[in-house]
Scaffold this motif. Structure first.
Motif, PDB file in Angstrom:
ATOM      1  N   THR A  49       0.814  -1.220   0.000  1.00 11.27           N
ATOM      2  CA  THR A  49       0.000   0.000   0.000  1.00 11.27           C
ATOM      3  C   THR A  49       0.849   1.272   0.000  1.00 11.27           C
ATOM      4  OG1 THR A  49      -1.677  -1.201   1.256  1.00 11.27           O
ATOM      5  CG2 THR A  49      -1.922   1.189   1.121  1.00 11.27           C
ATOM      6  N   HIS A  50       1.779   1.386   0.942  1.00 11.79           N
ATOM      7  CA  HIS A  50       2.517   2.635   1.121  1.00 11.79           C
ATOM      8  C   HIS A  50       3.972   2.580   0.666  1.00 11.79           C
ATOM      9  CE1 HIS A  50      -0.701   2.983   4.356  1.00 11.79           C
ATOM     10  NE2 HIS A  50      -0.963   3.977   3.537  1.00 11.79           N
ATOM     11  N   SER A  52       6.457   1.273   2.103  1.00  8.98           N
ATOM     12  CA  SER A  52       7.223   1.749   3.260  1.00  8.98           C
ATOM     13  C   SER A  52       7.895   0.623   4.049  1.00  8.98           C
ATOM     14  CB  SER A  52       6.327   2.546   4.205  1.00  8.98           C
ATOM     15  OG  SER A  52       5.238   1.752   4.657  1.00  8.98           O
ATOM     16  N   GLY A  80       4.099   1.449  -4.302  1.00 12.60           N
ATOM     17  CA  GLY A  80       2.875   1.377  -3.514  1.00 12.60           C
ATOM     18  C   GLY A  80       1.678   1.880  -4.290  1.00 12.60           C
ATOM     19  N   GLU A  82       0.172   4.232  -3.070  1.00 14.80           N
ATOM     20  CA  GLU A  82       0.436   5.649  -2.822  1.00 14.80           C
ATOM     21  C   GLU A  82       1.863   5.782  -2.295  1.00 14.80           C
ATOM     22  OE1 GLU A  82      -1.339   7.200   1.050  1.00 14.80           O
ATOM     23  OE2 GLU A  82      -2.694   5.522   0.580  1.00 14.80           O
ATOM     24  N   THR A  84       4.607   7.305   0.412  1.00 19.06           N
ATOM     25  CA  THR A  84       4.728   7.867   1.761  1.00 19.06           C
ATOM     26  C   THR A  84       6.216   8.074   2.070  1.00 19.06           C
ATOM     27  OG1 THR A  84       4.636   5.623   2.696  1.00 19.06           O
ATOM     28  CG2 THR A  84       2.576   6.867   2.625  1.00 19.06           C
ATOM     29  N   SER A 127      10.102   5.726  -1.130  1.00 16.13           N
ATOM     30  CA  SER A 127       8.705   5.410  -1.391  1.00 16.13           C
ATOM     31  C   SER A 127       8.242   6.047  -2.688  1.00 16.13           C
ATOM     32  CB  SER A 127       7.824   5.887  -0.230  1.00 16.13           C
ATOM     33  OG  SER A 127       6.481   5.492  -0.442  1.00 16.13           O
TER      34      SER A 127
END
Length: 203
Positions: A49-50, A52, A80, A82, A84, A127
Motif C-alpha cells: 500500500t505505502h 514503506s 505502492g 500511494e 509515503t 517510497s
C-alpha cells in the motif's frame, strides 16, 4: 557480501514455509525460470500500500539472494498504491542484519542506498507509486506483498504476471516494546521466502 550478512542468509530457516505457501511462491519461481531459460531480463516489482515496509524488505532481499545464487539479469523494484516514505525502522533492521545503509537525502521521503555487496550496485530505496518512472513499465512480475494493495489494484498496467504473496504488516508493532523483534522476524521471514524462490532457479 560481508560476513554478518552471509551468516544471516545461511541461518535463515526454510522449513517454516508451508506447502500451501510454496504453491503460491511457485508462480514467482516459474516467472523467473522462464526469463532465465530465455536469457531475458527478470524485472520484479514488489507492491504494497505505502511502499514503506514489506515491499522494501522484499525488493532488497530478492535482489540480495539473486546475487547470492548468481542468477543473472535480475532487477528488483518496489512501489505502492500511494507514496509515503521508507519507514526508518526498515533501514535500521536491515543495517542490523548486515546491509550497509547510506542515506542519500533527507526530507519527508528520504532516499537510501542499500548495499548487500561491496562490488554490486546498491538497491535504491524510497517510497514511490508502483507506476513511478523509476520502475519498469512492461514485462515485469507484479508481486503484491499486502492484501490491501491486492484489493485496491485489480489491474497493474504493464505487468506480465501478477502474484499475491501477502505478509503480515510489522507496522502493528510500532510504538511497542516488541517493535525491534517483529521487524527482524518479518525481514527474515521475507528473506526465507526469497531464498526458497531463488534456490529453485536452474541457472
Amino acid at each position: 557480501m560481508n560476513t554478518h550478512l552471509l551468516e544471516n542468509i545461511r541461518n535463515v530457516v526454510l522449513q517454516g514455509i508451508s506447502e500451501e505457501r510454496k504453491l503460491v511462491l511457485q508462480l514467482l519461481i516459474d516467472f523467473i525460470q522462464d526469463k532465465v531459460d530465455n536469457q531475458e531480463i527478470v524485472n520484479i516489482n514488489f507492491i504494497c500500500t505505502h511502499n514503506s515496509r514489506r515491499s522494501h524488505f522484499s525488493q532488497i532481499w530478492a535482489q540480495t539472494v539473486a546475487s547470492y545464487f548468481k542468477i543473472p539479469n535480475v532487477y528488483c523494484y518496489s512501489g505502492g498504491t500511494e507514496s509515503t516514505a521508507l519507514f526508518p525502522k526498515v533501514a535500521a533492521t536491515l543495517a542490523d542484519e548486515g546491509f550497509q545503509i547510506l542515506k542519500l537525502s533527507g526530507g519527508e521521503n528520504s532516499v537510501y542506498a542499500v548495499k548487500y555487496d561491496e562490488n554490486e550496485v546498491p538497491v535504491i530505496g524510497f517510497s514511490k507509486k508502483y507506476d513511478d518512472a523509476f520502475n519498469p513499465i512492461s514485462g515485469f512480475a507484479a508481486v503484491m506483498t499486502c492484501s490491501q494493495a491486492d484489493k485496491e489494484c485489480p489491474f497493474i498496467a504493464g505487468a506480465e504476471k501478477r502474484i499475491s504473496i501477502p505478509f503480515e504488516d510489522p507496522k502493528l508493532s510500532d510504538g511497542t516494546s516488541q517493535q525491534t523483534k517483529i521487524y527482524q522476524e518479518r525481514s527474515l521471514e521475507i528473506a526465507g521466502e526469497m531464498l526458497y524462490v531463488f534456490s529453485k532457479i536452474n541457472n
